[in-house]
Design an enzyme around this catalytic site. Structure first.
Site, PDB file in Angstrom:
ATOM      1  N   TYR A 134     -41.086 -52.264 -52.841  1.00  0.00           N
ATOM      2  CA  TYR A 134     -40.520 -53.608 -52.599  1.00  0.00           C
ATOM      3  C   TYR A 134     -40.808 -53.885 -50.993  1.00  0.00           C
ATOM      4  CZ  TYR A 134     -37.362 -57.461 -51.983  1.00  0.00           C
ATOM      5  OH  TYR A 134     -36.823 -58.746 -51.499  1.00  0.00           O
ATOM      6  N   GLU A 145     -41.377 -62.086 -49.413  1.00  0.00           N
ATOM      7  CA  GLU A 145     -41.106 -60.944 -50.066  1.00  0.00           C
ATOM      8  C   GLU A 145     -42.354 -60.589 -51.005  1.00  0.00           C
ATOM      9  OE1 GLU A 145     -37.393 -60.631 -53.226  1.00  0.00           O
ATOM     10  OE2 GLU A 145     -38.809 -62.133 -53.963  1.00  0.00           O
TER      11      GLU A 145
END
Length: 397
Positions: A119, A207
């Protein structure tokens, strides 16, 4: 302003980020041709909506065992069939709420072998007013659970704008992600690309979940979610052109065309206020007295009679609104302008619910006179607390 995954990936690709080949599909008959333009042997078919959690989402009226909004296909024909099954249907995820969002676009992408899921995100940190990197070795669909249950697995740091981004920031991200060898150099390069895109395009959030490591040891952007600072869109005609109005709440879209700051909520009392801080206080006091606000609406300090009229129309178009509270503290915004707008709107669209008006400040007496001589059935509020009590009482009976 938000954009779709396929748009975000195209933007990142233009900066040199490693992303898979893909095609966007708007009609089912285009899907087979689009999938055939890619190599395979695995295709990923993704619903394009402005919400996360697509993989775990469910379609309304789904058949037993039906997959969510991200599906794998092992042939061109299967990819086309999965696209056909999703187009035009409503996908419900944890971010859309129970109403869900209609899928009007499908992204078909070359499949990727995955050794690890990571991530990585960039965002504007409100506390430091700097761009921050957020990295975790626990990428994938359960990142929210990681943040809630094991926050120590998430590493975050900000960039000093005076000194800017350096290679050591990229290495810090790489080490936080557990990358080694040549992957570190790849990560340093990717961090530079992402930071450059973030700054140049006035992003609010970027993101990547997941950022993957392939079995060959390469890193790749497998998903991308990007939002931009709406106040800076005027500087980026190319970004403004990516706006998908079908993804926006209709009342919020209508408000934006009149430069009104409107956010739809789930309550029953519509609010029209001048100033964001006063609007927040108004919503808080409505909750204090036992009801829920139906919206946040700041008409701003330069609203005209026409803007106020449109604001009132937007509020009354919400079927959940059982009462309206107009709370104006006149400074730059004059009370008489608000009063004229309210009277004009009521005469045009009618008044089917209780209306409480509290005016104070510039031209307040003139504003009250306009309201009082209008013939409208309006309840006057002496102050904010009094106005909130009266509208809650009127709505609750």
């Amino acid at each position: 302003m938000n954009i779709h995954e396929y748009q975000a990936k195209a933007l990142l690709r233009s900066y040199g980020a490693p992303v898979s080949d893909g095609r966007v599909v708007l009609r089912a008959e285009e899907a087979k041709t689009a999938a055939g333009e890619m190599d395979g042997p695995l295709w990923v078919v993704k619903a394009q909506i402005h919400a996360g959690g697509r993989g775990k989402g469910k379609f309304k009226e789904a058949e037993a065992g039906e997959k969510g909004g991200v599906r794998l296909a092992k042939s061109v024909g299967e990819a086309a069939e999965e696209a056909r099954k999703m187009l035009g249907r409503t996908l419900v995820t944890h971010q859309t709420g129970p109403a869900g969002k209609q899928v009007n676009r499908i992204y078909i992408e070359d499949g990727s072998d995955i050794a690890r899921e990571l991530y990585l995100a960039l965002l504007v940190d409100r506390q430091s007013s700097r761009i921050s990197f957020v990295a975790s070795t626990e990428g994938g669909m359960d990142i929210e659970e990681v943040a809630a249950s094991t926050p120590e697995k998430i590493v975050s740091f900000s960039i000093d704008p005076a000194s800017g981004l350096s290679d050591f920031h990229g290495r810090r991200v790489a080490f936080a992600l557990g990358l080694t060898g040549g992957q570190v150099k790849q990560c340093v390069g990717l961090v530079k690309i992402l930071y450059k895109a973030f700054v140049e395009k006035d992003m609010e959030m970027l993101e990547i979940n997941p950022l993957i490591v392939t079995p060959d040891g390469d890193i790749k952007v497998l998903d991308a979610k990007v939002s931009f600072d709406g106040n800076a869109i005027y500087r980026h005609a190319d970004i403004a052109a990516l706006r998908d109005e079908t993804e926006e709440e209709p009342k919020e879209l209508a408000a934006s065309k009149f430069d009104l700051n409107y956010i739809a909520l789930d309550g029953e009392i519509g609010c029209m206020v001048n100033g964001a801080g006063l609007a927040m206080a108004t919503m808080d006091i409505i909750k204090l007295y036992g009801a829920e606000p139906a919206n946040f609406l700041d008409v701003g300090g330069s609203a005209t009679k026409e803007k106020v009229t449109e604001a009132f129309k937007i509020i009354t178009s919400d079927p959940n609104v059982k009462g309206i509270l107009v709370n104006i503290f006149g400074g730059i915004m004059r009370c008489d302008v608000i009063a004229e707008g309210v009277v004009s709107a009521v005469k045009e669209v009618g008044l089917q619910v209780p209306l409480v008006v509290r005016l104070e400040g510039t031209n307040v007496e003139r504003g009250k006179e306009i309201i009082n001589t209008s013939g409208l059935n309006v309840i006057a509020g002496d102050n904010l607390a009094d106005a909130a009590k009266k509208i809650v009482k009127a709505v609750k009976g």
